[in-house]
Design a protein around this motif. Structure first.
Motif, PDB file in Angstrom:
ATOM      1  N   VAL A 905       1.040  -1.157  -0.170  1.00 35.31           N
ATOM      2  CA  VAL A 905       0.285   0.036  -0.158  1.00 35.31           C
ATOM      3  C   VAL A 905       0.659   1.085   0.264  1.00 35.31           C
ATOM      4  N   ALA A 906       0.639   2.420  -1.419  1.00 35.50           N
ATOM      5  CA  ALA A 906       1.634   3.203  -1.123  1.00 35.50           C
ATOM      6  C   ALA A 906       1.070   4.398  -1.780  1.00 35.50           C
ATOM      7  N   CYS A 907       1.458   5.359  -1.385  1.00 35.07           N
ATOM      8  CA  CYS A 907       1.248   6.895  -1.215  1.00 35.07           C
ATOM      9  C   CYS A 907       1.698   7.562  -2.128  1.00 35.07           C
ATOM     10  N   ALA A 908       1.476   8.743  -2.943  1.00 35.43           N
ATOM     11  CA  ALA A 908       1.952   9.380  -3.904  1.00 35.43           C
ATOM     12  C   ALA A 908       1.980  10.565  -2.995  1.00 35.43           C
ATOM     13  N   GLY A 909       2.711  11.928  -3.131  1.00 30.60           N
ATOM     14  CA  GLY A 909       3.549  12.688  -3.096  1.00 30.60           C
ATOM     15  C   GLY A 909       4.324  13.568  -3.988  1.00 30.60           C
ATOM     16  N   SER A 910       3.697  15.143  -3.613  1.00 34.40           N
ATOM     17  CA  SER A 910       5.407  16.254  -4.219  1.00 34.40           C
ATOM     18  C   SER A 910       6.547  15.737  -3.888  1.00 34.40           C
ATOM     19  N   SER A 911       6.715  15.732  -2.474  1.00 39.02           N
ATOM     20  CA  SER A 911       8.036  15.131  -1.719  1.00 39.02           C
ATOM     21  C   SER A 911       8.049  14.031  -1.069  1.00 39.02           C
ATOM     22  N   PRO A 912       9.656  12.869  -0.261  1.00 42.05           N
ATOM     23  CA  PRO A 912       9.189  12.061  -0.112  1.00 42.05           C
ATOM     24  C   PRO A 912       8.416  12.101   1.551  1.00 42.05           C
ATOM     25  N   THR A 913       8.450  13.913   1.855  1.00 41.90           N
ATOM     26  CA  THR A 913       7.949  14.043   3.178  1.00 41.90           C
ATOM     27  C   THR A 913       6.441  13.942   3.077  1.00 41.90           C
ATOM     28  N   GLU A 914       5.851  14.342   2.435  1.00 39.19           N
ATOM     29  CA  GLU A 914       4.173  14.598   2.021  1.00 39.19           C
ATOM     30  C   GLU A 914       3.935  13.127   1.901  1.00 39.19           C
ATOM     31  N   ALA A 915       4.582  12.320   0.527  1.00 40.78           N
ATOM     32  CA  ALA A 915       3.977  10.813   0.740  1.00 40.78           C
ATOM     33  C   ALA A 915       4.183   9.975   1.791  1.00 40.78           C
ATOM     34  N   ARG A 916       4.943  10.762   2.535  1.00 45.18           N
ATOM     35  CA  ARG A 916       5.340   9.456   4.038  1.00 45.18           C
ATOM     36  C   ARG A 916       4.263  10.033   5.105  1.00 45.18           C
ATOM     37  N   LEU A 917       4.259  11.251   5.735  1.00 46.86           N
ATOM     38  CA  LEU A 917       3.070  11.153   6.420  1.00 46.86           C
ATOM     39  C   LEU A 917       1.875  11.201   5.316  1.00 46.86           C
ATOM     40  N   ARG A 918       1.336  11.126   4.677  1.00 44.30           N
ATOM     41  CA  ARG A 918       0.269  11.066   3.887  1.00 44.30           C
ATOM     42  C   ARG A 918      -0.160   8.710   4.352  1.00 44.30           C
ATOM     43  N   LEU A 919       1.046   8.211   3.788  1.00 41.30           N
ATOM     44  CA  LEU A 919       0.788   6.584   4.166  1.00 41.30           C
ATOM     45  C   LEU A 919       0.481   7.030   5.471  1.00 41.30           C
ATOM     46  N   LEU A 920       1.369   7.793   6.433  1.00 47.60           N
ATOM     47  CA  LEU A 920       1.538   7.483   8.099  1.00 47.60           C
ATOM     48  C   LEU A 920      -0.047   7.643   8.394  1.00 47.60           C
ATOM     49  N   GLY A 921      -0.148   8.371   8.033  1.00 48.47           N
ATOM     50  CA  GLY A 921      -2.055   8.288   7.835  1.00 48.47           C
ATOM     51  C   GLY A 921      -2.965   7.902   7.992  1.00 48.47           C
ATOM     52  N   LEU A 922      -3.273   7.610   6.553  1.00 51.17           N
ATOM     53  CA  LEU A 922      -3.788   6.364   5.533  1.00 51.17           C
ATOM     54  C   LEU A 922      -2.803   4.832   6.247  1.00 51.17           C
ATOM     55  N   CYS A 923      -2.031   4.271   6.633  1.00 49.27           N
ATOM     56  CA  CYS A 923      -2.406   3.176   7.954  1.00 49.27           C
ATOM     57  C   CYS A 923      -2.782   3.305   9.239  1.00 49.27           C
ATOM     58  N   GLN A 924      -2.583   4.719   9.502  1.00 50.00           N
ATOM     59  CA  GLN A 924      -2.916   4.568  11.591  1.00 50.00           C
ATOM     60  C   GLN A 924      -4.730   4.597  10.503  1.00 50.00           C
ATOM     61  N   GLY A 925      -5.461   5.294  10.286  1.00 51.10           N
ATOM     62  CA  GLY A 925      -6.660   5.248  10.029  1.00 51.10           C
ATOM     63  C   GLY A 925      -7.421   3.297   9.410  1.00 51.10           C
ATOM     64  N   LEU A 926      -6.850   3.150   7.965  1.00 56.88           N
ATOM     65  CA  LEU A 926      -7.192   1.312   7.804  1.00 56.88           C
ATOM     66  C   LEU A 926      -6.527   0.806   9.637  1.00 56.88           C
TER      67      LEU A 926
END
Length: 943
Positions: A905-926
């Motif tokens: 499961v992956a998330c995209a972003g314009s920077s590694p930080t944006e993608a990482r934080l988006r993925l972390l939030g998603l994993c916490q929610g799921l």
């Protein structure tokens, strides 16, 4: 705000009005070209004649003119003169090589030509005359023709150019015509581009649509969501694409059945328009003709908004000039915005800013803004491309008092959104057109130039000679010592698209034998094969495999016992011959079948890396021990990257190994895959214990299918090296490195080594990234792997890269999908091209268009979440909405001691930080993140 620049055309398409107006018979004019235009000292006695296609006096004069224009452009760019090699014709491999052909003005397409020379040396060809090209009927494709190139100027790295003859002629794999639609050569160019078997980036039919100002304006307003200037249009027998369309805000269409007797209607409509709120505070309106025939051929008429009679009379006068499907437009003229200058108020008219953007079609038909260039001029005069110097957006806005970083970023984002929306709208229009309406089955728009003016009111797009303007700006840094290196060339995404479409052209209809179908994670193979037009034949051990219904020929053959690969290769070769299969190539992406595939290719005389090299890479201890002995020269040698190890087949081997390999160490299966059975061992008792467990639990293929147990369950002990783990995916052809993609892996859950998280592109410094690529490349060459797509796993230690293992096939899990998404490069397509003996058509330096950060889900850790909050259906729905990127690796939720990841499961972003934080939030929610599976820790390497 972004608004209409009344002086400019709507669009800048490849078949454009610049050629119609300025370039004689290429664009519909007549007579001889201007003389004395190009002061220079280049040679005149070059071989511009094409054997078998003599030109008349006028045509010959234009060929000479364009050759001189090319030399002048090269001279101004600080590049060497074209060398004439026409007396020694090039032979080449017709039908088996990329051939990117451009027919058009050298000044317009110089950025594309130079970039093509870098990305595909010797394959970017400029034709200066239609006589240098020839269409021949395509066998088995009624109504279509192949395009052959007999003569051209070829482009190479460093701006080197050569005038070449081709015997036999080269077959175009991509054609871009930059010529107009008028008589003489314009008609020749349009005919050459029509109904070709190769992809084309333009056609006369598409150009005619693009050059209809009213049609494109309505298209942008309705489908692109782009604001357009308030417009009243009187259209005479409008085309079907306009007829009956939904109205758009500020855009009123009045359909006329005739051109005479319209005085009352025109007056009523104009009066209502001039009084409408849609015009806001506008003080002037412009009246102009719209239609491909008029693009760029007439000046607009400006009238004060209050002068109803003058506007009506102008409309009536222009109505007389209309032909069917043409229009008269009355539109608002928005004045340039009055910006505060840093030097205080100016007594002059102020500054006007023209912003031109080049937007290209990329992988998956997605638009990408590739370059923004500006012009600045007096606010009371039309600002055109050729009467203003190109400059960056930052410099242009700073001249107008908008120098703050946030202001520039806001304008750039608006330009990007509007320009990409314009191309999206155009592609949507094309999708609804027939092949005949497009000018051929393979005719598509691959780039647009879109013009904007900075005004006080919101409005829309204007096109111009954007590509040429971008090239002029890039040319500022061409001469030595004049400034910094340029950013990515404006034409880079376009050339990548040309190469991608060329690869598809070369591979369509190719017959390939696939050895081993693989599991659910390889379903993309069959979808991609259908998309690329590949004809696949499959050899598979499972007679009921789902892929048996998706191929041209299915050969059921038990090949699970890989210690009999040599015998099986001979038997399979006989089966292939008995079936009469005429194969272009044979390949495998399944670990177990790689050596068998190499042996089968050898039997059938098909391209492949040698079986000995495949055996060397397949057995992990053999790989390391071989490379340890490979001390060079050349230096650095592969031995620098190898790790000490010992093969293990018995308890006695284990006892001997613990005294030879420094502990802690790593124990793994010799032929394993997916990190199954890989474990960190701290001391001798742990080594013996793990060896006994694996020997007992994983004895054969039935115990855990697909991880290499058909080769046996021998193991090895290797030294454990500290450092960050990385994957390098390589494309090699003829021992040459064509492409490399580096990704980063997160920390594993020791003592196991199952992958937890990944990030692409790499966060390593450029020097470290280059070290990883070169280490992977050297290790492949050291094992004799010269042709193919390979995945190399390495660790970056304090002393440099160290090899974990070589997988002599395309990277697994999510890697193919991520590389395709970020770089537009398909490793599968590259692999099948190599299997057919064709050099993959890849960009020389692909650049990522974003960042992806992903985490693996394991049944042992996530069974509850995968059965509820993160079910397959939930994850797929989120994937379909673009909120995450899902790669399914296993079909069933079956826990086990020796497991592989269930999905990524992956998330995209314009920077590694944006993608990482988006993925972390998603994993916490799921519910994927938890105390026993701390996602934040696994992503910590990517900060």
């Amino acid at each position: 705000q972004l608004s209409l620049d009344p002086s400019g055309p709507e669009w800048d398409c490849p078949l454009g009005s610049k050629d119609l107006e300025d370039e004689g018979p290429w664009g519909g004019g007549s007579g001889l070209p201007p003389t004395g235009c190009f002061p220079g000292s280049w040679r005149q006695d070059v071989g511009l004649d094409c054997k078998g296609s003599p030109e008349g006096t006028e045509a010959r004069a234009w060929t000479v003119y364009y050759y001189s224009l090319l030399q002048s452009c090269l001279q101004q760019a600080g590049l060497p003169e074209t060398q004439d090699r026409s007396q020694a014709p090039r032979t080449g491999c017709p039908g088996a090589e990329v051939t990117l052909c451009v027919l058009g003005s050298p000044s317009t397409f110089l950025p594309v030509l130079l970039e093509g020379g870098v990305q595909s040396p010797g394959n970017m060809l400029l034709c200066l005359s239609p006589a240098w090209l020839m269409k021949v009927p395509a066998p088995g494709q009624p109504g279509e023709a192949a395009l052959l190139v007999s003569k051209a100027v070829s482009f190479h790295p460093g701006g080197l150019t050569f005038l070449d003859d081709f015997v036999p002629p080269r077959r175009a794999t991509y054609f871009l015509a930059g010529l107009g639609l008028g008589p003489s050569r314009g008609r020749e160019a349009a005919e050459l581009a029509r109904d070709l078997t190769c992809p084309t980036g333009a056609s006369a039919e598409l150009a005619r649509l693009l050059e209809d100002r009213l049609l494109t304006r309505q298209l942008l307003a309705q489908q692109g969501g782009v604001a357009v200037p308030a417009t009243l249009a009187f259209t005479y027998k409008p085309p079907g694409l306009l007829r009956g369309g939904d109205s758009s805000p500020g855009l009123r269409l009045v359909e006329l059945s005739g051109k005479e007797g319209q005085e009352t209607l025109v007056k009523e409509e104009v009066e209502a328009f001039l009084r409408s709120e849609a015009l806001g505070d506008v003080l002037q309106v412009a009246v102009k003709l719209s239609g491909w025939r008029w693009r760029g051929r007439q000046a607009l008429r400006l009238h004060p908004r209050a002068e109803l009679g003058a506007v009506v009379n102008t409309v009536l006068a222009l109505l007389e000039k209309l032909e069917e499907e043409e229009s008269v437009l009355v539109e608002a003229v928005y004045p340039p915005v009055q910006l505060p200058c840093s030097d205080g108020p100016s007594p002059g008219p102020g500054l006007a800013v023209r912003i031109c953007a080049v937007v290209c079609r990329t992988q998956g038909d997605r638009p990408l803004l590739s370059k923004v260039v500006c012009g600045v001029g007096r606010g009371d005069r039309p600002l055109r491309h050729h009467n203003s110097l190109p400059r960056t957006l930052e410099v242009a806005l700073a001249q107008c008092g908008l120098g703050e970083e946030a202001q520039v970023a806001a304008v750039r984002q608006r330009v990007k959104a509007a320009a990409e929306a314009a191309l999206t709208a155009m592609l949507a229009l094309e999708a609804g057109l027939s092949a005949e309406q497009r000018g051929g089955r393979r005719a598509h728009t691959d780039f647009l130039g879109v013009d904007f003016a900075l005004t006080a009111a919101a409005a829309p797009l204007n096109g111009g000679l954007c590509l040429e303007a971008c090239g002029a700006l890039e040319g500022l840094w061409a001469a030595p010592r004049l400034g910094p290196a340029a950013d990515e060339a404006a034409a880079a995404p376009l050339v990548e698209t040309m190469l991608r479409r060329s690869a598809r052209c070369l591979m369509e209809g190719k017959q390939l034998l696939v050895v081993g179908a693989g599991g659910v994670s390889k379903k993309f193979v069959w979808e991609a094969a259908r998309d690329y037009g590949l004809q696949l034949h499959l050899v598979e051990s499972d007679p009921n495999h789902y892929a048996s219904q998706l191929v041209q020929t299915f050969i059921h053959f038990d090949m699970t016992e890989h210690r009999r690969d040599e015998e099986n290769a001979r038997l399979l070769a006989e089966l292939v011959r008995a079936r009469g299969l005429k194969l272009d190539g044979c390949f495998s992406y399944w670990d177990d079948c790689l050596v068998l595939t190499a042996l089968l290719c050898q039997e059938l005389g098909l391209p492949c890396s040698p079986p000995a090299a495949m055996r060397l890479a397949k057995k992990k201890s053999l790989t390391q021990l071989h490379l340890l002995r490979h001390h060079g020269p050349p230096w650095p040698a592969p031995s620098l990257h190898a790790v000490p190890c010992c093969p293990l087949e018995s308890e006695a081997d284990v006892e001997r190994a613990v005294h030879q390999v420094p502990l802690p160490g790593v124990m793994k299966l010799e032929f394993g895959a997916g990190a199954v059975g890989v474990r960190l061992v701290e001391d001798a008792p742990q080594c013996h214990e793990h060896f006994s467990r694996i020997t007992r639990d994983l004895q054969g293929e039935a115990d855990h299918p697909g991880i290499g147990l058909g080769w046996g369950n021998a193991m090895l002990l290797m030294e454990f090296v500290e450092g960050t783990e990385h994957d390098v995916d390589l494309v090699l052809f003829g021992g040459r490195l064509l492409a490399a993609f580096v990704s980063d892996n997160g920390p594993t859950r020791l003592p196991g080594f199952t992958e937890t998280a990944a990030c692409m592109p790499t966060g390593l410094a450029p020097e470290q990234e280059a070290q990883m690529v070169q280490a992977a490349f050297r290790c492949c060459l050291g094992c004799g792997l010269l042709d193919g797509v390979f995945n190399v796993e390495l660790k970056l230690t304090g002393a440099g890269p160290r090899l974990i293992e070589i997988n002599p096939r395309m990277g697994g899990f999510y890697l193919r999908d991520w590389i395709l998404e970020l770089y537009g490069v398909d490793l599968l397509l590259a692999a099948v091209m190599v299997a057919c003996g064709l050099r993959p058509a890849l960009p020389t330096r692909p650049r990522a268009r974003g960042h992806l950060v992903g985490v693996m889900c394991l049944v042992s850790q996530h069974l509850q979440a995968l059965s509820s909050t993160a079910s397959r259906e939930t994850l797929q729905a989120l994937h379909d909405r673009g909120l995450l990127r899902l790669n399914l690796l296993e079909e069933a939720l079956v826990p086990g001691e020796y497991e592989e990841p269930y999905c990524s499961v992956a998330c995209a972003g314009s920077s590694p930080t944006e993608a990482r934080l988006r993925l972390l939030g998603l994993c916490q929610g799921l519910g994927i993140d938890g105390p026993s599976y701390p996602v934040a820790h696994f992503l910590s390497h990517f900060k």
